[in-house]
Design an enzyme around this catalytic site. Sequence first.
Site, PDB file in Angstrom:
ATOM      1  N   THR A 106      -8.536   2.444   9.216  1.00  0.00           N
ATOM      2  CA  THR A 106      -8.863   3.195  10.435  1.00  0.00           C
ATOM      3  C   THR A 106      -9.997   2.564  11.219  1.00  0.00           C
ATOM      4  O   THR A 106      -9.939   2.464  12.451  1.00  0.00           O
ATOM      5  CB  THR A 106      -9.223   4.645  10.071  1.00  0.00           C
ATOM      6  OG1 THR A 106      -8.113   5.247   9.397  1.00  0.00           O
ATOM      7  CG2 THR A 106      -9.553   5.457  11.308  1.00  0.00           C
ATOM      8  N   HIS A 109      -7.563   9.650   4.199  1.00  0.00           N
ATOM      9  CA  HIS A 109      -7.062   8.625   5.111  1.00  0.00           C
ATOM     10  C   HIS A 109      -7.386   9.065   6.535  1.00  0.00           C
ATOM     11  O   HIS A 109      -7.194  10.223   6.883  1.00  0.00           O
ATOM     12  CB  HIS A 109      -5.552   8.456   4.960  1.00  0.00           C
ATOM     13  CG  HIS A 109      -5.137   7.975   3.608  1.00  0.00           C
ATOM     14  ND1 HIS A 109      -4.282   8.682   2.779  1.00  0.00           N
ATOM     15  CD2 HIS A 109      -5.456   6.840   2.928  1.00  0.00           C
ATOM     16  CE1 HIS A 109      -4.094   8.003   1.660  1.00  0.00           C
ATOM     17  NE2 HIS A 109      -4.790   6.879   1.728  1.00  0.00           N
ATOM     18  N   ASP A 124       0.842  -1.200   0.000  1.00  0.00           N
ATOM     19  CA  ASP A 124       0.000   0.000   0.000  1.00  0.00           C
ATOM     20  C   ASP A 124       0.877   1.249   0.000  1.00  0.00           C
ATOM     21  O   ASP A 124       1.738   1.408   0.864  1.00  0.00           O
ATOM     22  CB  ASP A 124      -0.901  -0.031   1.243  1.00  0.00           C
ATOM     23  CG  ASP A 124      -2.032   0.976   1.187  1.00  0.00           C
ATOM     24  OD1 ASP A 124      -2.383   1.407   0.077  1.00  0.00           O
ATOM     25  OD2 ASP A 124      -2.565   1.310   2.266  1.00  0.00           O
TER      26      ASP A 124
END
Length: 297
Positions: free
Chosen positions: A236, A183, A85
């Site tokens: 998250t 993000h 990633d």
Amino acid sequence: MPLVSMKEMLIHAKENHYAVGQFNINNLEFTQAILQAAQEENSPVILGVSEGAAKYMGGFKLIVTMVKELMEAYKVTVPVAIHLDHGPSLEMCIKAIHAGFTSVMFDGSHYPLEKNIELTKRVVEVAHAVGVSVEAELGRIGGQEDDLSVEDAEAMYAIPAECDQLVRETGVDCFAPALGSVHGPYKGEPRLGFDRMKEVKELTGVPLVLHGGTGIPTKDIQRAISLGTAKINVNTESQISATKAVREVLSAKPKEYDPRKFLGPAREAIKDTVKGKMREFGSSGKAQQAEACLVTN
């Protein structure tokens, strides 16, 4: 089942109007939970590994070995890809490939377009030579990813014509255009650029990737999938659910010191979160169809 490239699973997802989740692994418990969730939901899955997480866990080779051993121990039969990633360089992507990763993302979004294309093309040449899929990004996605922070004011929406140019000239397998996702936790209501998403889908034709899948309303997830999004990244939300479980255990039992007694509940919380996302993305029950696509392509 051996680890697979994510190329065919994403093509199948795009054609059949669902999305495969990329769930980031941060330690043993995350890896256990995500693999168990995928097997129980009968869903294809992508295990995302950031540069920071790889360093924390002991390196790319250790991660690949851990995943393979867990897949054997849990008798995992669903398609699983290990994906780098936000790979920051060609060298990092090559290291991941040599270690056994089946997919890599080269993130050249901070470079000018021509430089991004040049470097992404080099990654594609190396990866495709050994059957590894490649994801690229254009525009700047806001929020925090490892040590990289992009403030809202610095975030940039991808320009559809530039997206078309990058995909066409590099031959990437999937593409992450920055279209308003972030993000980490959202500040207020997420506002995705669906009009641009539709244009990028029509111009590029490749499966699209939505970063920052935590906190996006289900209706927006469904709309994104209808507009060609076939991969949705989640980290998250899993981290938050795991931390909540640990806090609950230690709050109820402040003298507890056995890590298994609070990491076990954290693992279950991650698994529940991932299973919920798989159902939301529509990938639950799609493992055999995706596997058939892998065999015939």
